[in-house]
Enzyme design. Structure first.
Site, short mmCIF file in Angstrom:
data_model
loop_
_atom_site.label_atom_id
_atom_site.label_comp_id
_atom_site.label_asym_id
_atom_site.label_seq_id
_atom_site.Cartn_x
_atom_site.Cartn_y
_atom_site.Cartn_z
CG ASP A 185 -1.81 1.30 1.45
OD1 ASP A 185 -2.28 1.45 0.53
OD2 ASP A 185 -1.82 1.73 2.56
CG ASP A 187 -1.94 7.56 0.77
OD1 ASP A 187 -1.04 7.62 0.02
OD2 ASP A 187 -2.99 7.81 0.63
CD GLU A 194 -3.76 7.86 4.69
OE1 GLU A 194 -4.38 7.71 3.46
OE2 GLU A 194 -3.32 6.94 5.39
NE ARG A 230 -11.28 9.49 1.64
CZ ARG A 230 -10.30 8.56 1.58
NH1 ARG A 230 -9.13 8.82 2.31
NH2 ARG A 230 -10.37 7.46 1.31
CB SER A 273 -1.99 3.28 -3.73
OG SER A 273 -2.54 4.31 -2.88
N GLY A 274 -5.40 3.27 -2.70
CA GLY A 274 -6.47 4.12 -3.14
C GLY A 274 -6.17 5.56 -3.47
CE LYS A 318 -5.33 -0.31 -1.37
NZ LYS A 318 -4.79 0.17 -0.28
CG ASP A 341 -2.28 2.07 6.54
OD1 ASP A 341 -2.64 3.06 7.10
OD2 ASP A 341 -2.28 1.89 5.25
CG ASN A 344 -7.97 0.49 1.94
OD1 ASN A 344 -7.34 0.70 2.94
ND2 ASN A 344 -7.75 1.22 0.87
#
Length: 412
Positions: A185, A187, A194, A230, A273-274, A318, A341, A344
């Site tokens: 991941d 962030d 983030e 967001r 990654s998101g 993911k 972490d 998700n």
């Protein structure tokens, strides 16, 4: 071994120096013994050398010869006549302990817990002395079927929490050393902080976005919905802000060392990654990553629209990306590692052969194979059995970072 031969275990201890093994073997060669097993360990300049031999004649005569030979070079020797032959069963598990500090009390608790679970410590070696202290224990656990594995993991997880150390446990054997693909991941894992909050700071909505991020990482809100909320706050922001954020982003301590070492070991390395490609791609190129999968911010007339293009990279996506990377790299899923972490990352860590929760939220720690709580990404190397000395030796030989040209933005 012939019926007239006697097994003898010879243990030599003293300061490590050149010629000790040669002197011992020269003395043994005069007695025409047969070697059955040899083990050696050096700790802070102190040598312990064990040799198991089959002796065809009077073992007490051999003992006298060895004591004289070792005394002449300032070494101490113990001789056990009639020592058992055979190595016994191979270790079933590798247990890695990481602490800062790693106290004797914590180690005592771990060893006592292993004994209570019917597990015997066969060997111990140091894997790191900074930024954390790391010890690797090779353990034989009797009756360690799936149920036994769960009981052992649960017991050690409780010790980890109580003693404030990290305890990683894996099945020993070839499978542990066969990992070939690792996916991180981004962030709060590969990088500090983030990214979307850094973007939100430029729009003056950082606190609002942070509250939604925290809820998503805990699993309190659907990630896809949280992302839409967001990203929506960024509508109208100059797209050049993504470049500014990419330039100021800070890698997690140990990230470069970790990626560099894994690439030397033949790992394919990637991120899923998101976050957003506009920020992640420069990092991926710098670290020479093989795979990248992340969201793409929509840009119209040089400004962010508050939307992403294409499918949102959420929890399920993911795991799908990890499987796709593995297929493209020709690596079976059991030979993959995933590090994350947040909530998700749950599906991705569950899909991987080894799932590592890094400074993770409780939702992820509960399902991960192992959890790391120290803020140094190179702890991942120690879990995989790579030692700090091996990392430094490789750096010394290669003269630092080894560059391998890749495509500008890696593979999507």
């Amino acid at each position: 071994m012939g019926s007239s031969e006697t097994t003898v275990l010879i243990t030599v201890t003293g300061p490590d120096r050149p010629g000790v093994t040669s002197a011992l073997m020269t003395a043994l060669s005069r007695s025409a013994v047969s070697l059955l097993d040899v083990e050696q360990v050096v700790i802070r300049g102190r040598l312990t050398l064990g040799v198991l031999v089959a002796c065809p004649h009077d073992p007490e005569e051999l003992q006298d010869q060895l004591e004289d030979a070792m005394a002449s070079i300032g070494m101490h020797v113990d001789v056990e006549i009639g020592a058992g032959v055979g190595r016994g069963p191979l270790p079933t598990h590798a247990v890695v302990l990481l602490g800062s500090p790693l106290t004797a009390h914590a180690f005592s608790t771990v060893s006592r817990t292993l004994a209570q679970q019917g597990a015997n410590i066969d060997a111990i070696r140091g894997v790191a002395d900074y930024p954390v202290t790391g010890l690797e224990l090779m353990v034989t656990a009797t009756g360690a079927d799936n149920g036994g594995d769960r009981a052992l993991r649960t017991a050690l997880a409780e010790v980890s929490t109580r003693e404030n150390i990290d305890v990683a446990i894996e099945r020993a054997g070839l499978a542990r050393r066969a990992k070939r693909l690792i996916v991180f991941d981004v962030d709060s894992t590969l990088v500090q902080g983030e990214v979307i909050e850094m973007l939100a700071a430029h729009a003056g909505v950082e606190e609002q976005v942070r509250a939604v991020t925290d809820a998503a990482m805990r699993g309190d809100i659907d990630f896809a919905e949280s992302l839409r909320q967001r990203v929506g706050t960024l509508a109208g922001l100059d797209a050049a802000v993504t470049e500014q954020v990419a330039e100021t982003i800070r890698l997690t301590p140990g990230a470069r060392t970790t990626i560099r070492t894994l690439r030397r070991l033949g790992f394919a390395c990637g991120v899923v990654s998101g976050g957003f490609r506009q920020v992640i791609d420069p990092i991926a190129h710098e670290l020479e990553l093989d795979f990248v999968h992340a969201n793409v911010l929509e840009v119209v007339d040089g400004r962010l629209t508050g939307r992403v293009t294409g499918e949102i990279v959420d929890r399920e996506a993911k795991a799908t990306a990890l499987r796709r990377f593995a297929a493209e790299a020709g690596v079976p899923m059991e030979q993959t590692v995933a590090v994350g972490d947040g909530a998700n990352d749950i599906d991705m860590l569950n899909a991987a052969g080894l799932g590592i929760a890094f400074n993770a939220k409780p939702a992820l720690r509960e399902v991960a194979d192992t959890a790391l709580s120290h803020p140094f990404l190179d702890a991942v190397l120690f879990v995989l059995g790579v030692t700090r000395d091996e990392v430094e030796a490789a750096d010394a030989v290669d003269g630092g970072v080894r560059r391998v040209p890749l495509e500008p933005a890696a593979r999507a």
